[in-house]
Write a protein that holds these residues in place. Structure first.
Motif, short mmCIF file in Angstrom:
data_model
loop_
_atom_site.label_atom_id
_atom_site.label_comp_id
_atom_site.label_asym_id
_atom_site.label_seq_id
_atom_site.Cartn_x
_atom_site.Cartn_y
_atom_site.Cartn_z
N TYR A 169 35.43 50.42 13.40
CA TYR A 169 35.50 49.53 14.57
C TYR A 169 34.37 49.83 15.56
CZ TYR A 169 39.97 47.87 12.86
OH TYR A 169 40.95 47.29 12.08
N GLN A 170 33.29 50.42 15.05
CA GLN A 170 32.18 50.80 15.91
C GLN A 170 31.57 49.58 16.60
OE1 GLN A 170 31.15 54.13 16.49
NE2 GLN A 170 30.29 52.99 18.22
N GLU A 171 31.45 48.47 15.89
CA GLU A 171 30.87 47.26 16.46
C GLU A 171 31.71 46.76 17.64
OE1 GLU A 171 29.32 42.84 14.96
OE2 GLU A 171 30.09 44.32 13.52
N LEU A 172 33.03 46.82 17.50
CA LEU A 172 33.91 46.43 18.60
C LEU A 172 33.80 47.41 19.75
CD1 LEU A 172 36.23 44.84 19.91
CD2 LEU A 172 37.82 46.24 18.57
N LEU A 173 33.78 48.70 19.47
CA LEU A 173 33.69 49.71 20.52
C LEU A 173 32.37 49.59 21.28
CD1 LEU A 173 35.19 52.79 18.63
CD2 LEU A 173 36.31 51.33 20.32
N ASP A 174 31.29 49.30 20.57
CA ASP A 174 29.99 49.12 21.22
C ASP A 174 30.04 47.92 22.17
OD1 ASP A 174 28.94 51.29 19.92
OD2 ASP A 174 27.92 50.11 18.37
N PHE A 175 30.65 46.84 21.72
CA PHE A 175 30.76 45.65 22.57
C PHE A 175 31.56 45.94 23.84
CE2 PHE A 175 33.43 41.96 23.74
CZ PHE A 175 32.43 41.15 24.27
N ASN A 197 35.94 35.78 23.73
CA ASN A 197 36.94 35.60 24.79
C ASN A 197 36.88 36.63 25.92
OD1 ASN A 197 38.92 33.38 23.67
ND2 ASN A 197 38.49 34.72 21.93
N TYR A 198 36.10 37.69 25.74
CA TYR A 198 35.97 38.67 26.80
C TYR A 198 34.65 38.46 27.55
CZ TYR A 198 40.00 41.78 26.42
OH TYR A 198 41.27 42.32 26.48
N GLU A 199 34.56 37.31 28.21
CA GLU A 199 33.39 36.98 29.02
C GLU A 199 33.84 36.78 30.46
OE1 GLU A 199 31.89 33.46 27.26
OE2 GLU A 199 30.98 34.49 25.54
N LEU A 230 31.31 45.26 30.52
CA LEU A 230 32.73 45.46 30.23
C LEU A 230 33.21 46.89 30.44
CD1 LEU A 230 33.08 43.36 26.94
CD2 LEU A 230 33.83 42.72 29.23
N GLN A 231 32.30 47.84 30.44
CA GLN A 231 32.71 49.24 30.43
C GLN A 231 33.62 49.61 31.60
OE1 GLN A 231 29.55 52.24 30.71
NE2 GLN A 231 30.55 53.35 29.05
N SER A 232 33.36 49.06 32.78
CA SER A 232 34.18 49.39 33.95
C SER A 232 35.46 48.58 34.01
CB SER A 232 33.37 49.16 35.23
OG SER A 232 33.02 47.79 35.36
N LYS A 286 35.65 42.74 11.58
CA LYS A 286 34.56 41.87 12.07
C LYS A 286 35.13 40.62 12.75
CE LYS A 286 30.96 43.31 8.81
NZ LYS A 286 30.20 44.01 9.88
N GLN A 287 36.17 40.04 12.15
CA GLN A 287 36.80 38.88 12.78
C GLN A 287 37.38 39.24 14.13
OE1 GLN A 287 39.79 36.90 10.48
NE2 GLN A 287 38.32 35.66 9.34
N ILE A 288 38.01 40.38 14.21
CA ILE A 288 38.61 40.81 15.47
C ILE A 288 37.54 41.07 16.51
CG2 ILE A 288 39.84 42.75 16.55
CD1 ILE A 288 41.68 42.73 14.08
N THR A 289 36.44 41.67 16.09
CA THR A 289 35.32 41.89 17.03
C THR A 289 34.79 40.56 17.56
OG1 THR A 289 34.66 43.95 15.92
CG2 THR A 289 33.00 42.84 17.27
N ASN A 290 34.67 39.57 16.68
CA ASN A 290 34.18 38.26 17.11
C ASN A 290 35.16 37.59 18.08
OD1 ASN A 290 31.82 38.44 15.62
ND2 ASN A 290 32.72 37.49 13.80
N LEU A 291 36.45 37.83 17.90
CA LEU A 291 37.44 37.29 18.85
C LEU A 291 37.18 37.83 20.25
CD1 LEU A 291 40.91 37.34 17.06
CD2 LEU A 291 39.65 35.36 17.88
#
Length: 380
Positions: free
Chosen positions: A255-261, A217-219, A267-269, A208-213
């Motif tokens: 890591y589903q939450e991260l993969l969904d993000f 930062n991935y904007e 971000l997908q492309s 969860k922490q890694i997903t929040n990172l």
């Protein structure tokens, strides 16, 4: 005399870097003018020769690719780097590529390799949280044997506390810069904690922490990125097709939450995601875990497959193969970003490009390995 002169400034530069990283006042050791000059000096390492060159010259002759490693302290990031370095020569196939660490990185890698190669028949790790660590990097040069290196790879590592609740503004800014500058992110995953369904995964791997990172930062990404999910210490879970499939499924689940993000429309492309398990030691199997009362983290117990079983890691080069495949694809597509011109990455060295293309053809995509998204960013 020249040798002593170079050694003096190498030592001075190293001390200045240490002072900067630990936020001590540089002026307490050297004058501001001399400190500023020293920070502009880089040292290129070729075999046993070390030549001091200005940062301006280095920047124009060798591109630097930054890779950020994520994962709490004790997950196995340093062991992964050590195994990748140690096994590289055995995995380059018919190419004549050469991966060379700088002096400081080599010392740390060799120390860890010594530990990995001298493991007892059975042992345990407690993975206690350290609060005294500072950020560090593992820096390698990559090129053809007998030629000047063409590319610098800098893998950044830092303690898990840097993105914890008590992280201060300096640590958060450090992480922001690392993720902003990194062409790739390697998320090291402690496999026993991931697979043993008893609540250890959040404690050890902090998904969860890694997903929040990533969310922070991935904007508005200005260039494509590669995200590598690398389960390490996974020997027990790579024994047969069923166990490999279970490991892959568990990574996706946790890591589903991260993969969904990362799969969102924005971000997908721009983001390619791969899963690359690494058997860090090869001859060591996880056996059990215990969590004594009052102990924050569990103790993990391991055993060797045999008394004389040698150090024999597997797939240690797969994260590097994927990283270079991703970069080579951007190079061939002549992509540019504000920080790096991928079209000029290999300095028009066709032989190097051919060697890299041979090397990256060894990327695995089955048997526990999978490209989750961004196939087009990896297709040569």
């Amino acid at each position: 005399m020249a040798s002593n002169f170079s050694k003096f400034f190498r030592d001075l530069y190293s001390k200045a870097e240490d002072l900067e990283r630990t936020s001590f006042a540089l002026s307490a050791k050297v004058s501001p003018g001399l400190a500023q000059w020293c920070r502009g000096v880089k040292f290129q390492i070729t075999g046993s020769q070390r030549k001091a060159t200005s940062s301006k010259e280095t920047d124009t002759t060798m591109h630097t690719l930054e890779i950020t490693m994520l994962g709490p302290t004790g997950v196995g990031k340093t062991s992964l780097m050590a195994a990748m370095y140690d096994q590289f020569a055995q995995n380059i196939g018919e190419t004549d590529l050469q991966l060379t660490p700088d002096e400081e990185s080599e010392g740390r890698l060799l120390a860890r390799l010594s530990e990995l190669k001298s493991l007892t028949d059975s042992f345990k790790t407690t993975n206690s949280v350290s609060t005294g660590q500072i950020e560090q990097d593992f820096t390698f040069t990559l090129g053809l044997q007998g030629e000047r290196p063409s590319l610098r790879l800098k893998f950044w590592d830092y303690p898990g506390m840097f993105h914890g609740q008590d992280s201060d503004s300096r640590k958060k800014e450090f992480i922001r810069e690392r993720l902003s500058n990194a062409v790739g992110v390697l998320v090291a995953i402690h496999s026993p904690a991931l697979m043993e369904r008893n609540g250890c995964n959040e404690v050890m791997n902090s998904p969860k922490q890694i997903t929040n990172l990533f969310r922070s930062n991935y904007e508005n990404l200005d260039s494509p990125r590669l995200v590598i999910l690398a389960p390490v210490l996974c020997e027990r879970y790579m024994q047969n097709p069923t166990s490999r499939a279970n490991l892959l499924a568990r990574v996706k689940e946790e890591y589903q939450e991260l993969l969904d993000f990362l799969a969102s429309s924005q971000l997908q492309s721009q983001v390619s995601v791969v899963i690359t398990p690494v058997q860090t030691v090869g001859s060591v199997i996880f056996s059990r875990l215990e969590k004594p009362e009052g102990q924050a983290r569990p103790s993990f117990f391991y055993r060797k497959t045999g008394h004389t079983a040698p150090y024999a890691p597997q797939d240690t080069e797969q994260p590097l193969r994927y990283l270079l495949r991703f970069v080579l694809k951007l190079h061939l597509a002549e992509r540019k970003s504000p920080k790096l011109n991928f079209s000029q990455l290999f300095q028009s060295n066709e032989h190097l490009e051919e060697s890299l293309e041979k090397f990256v053809k060894g990327c695995k995509d089955s048997g526990g390995f999978q490209v989750i998204q961004g196939h087009n960013l990896l297709r040569l």
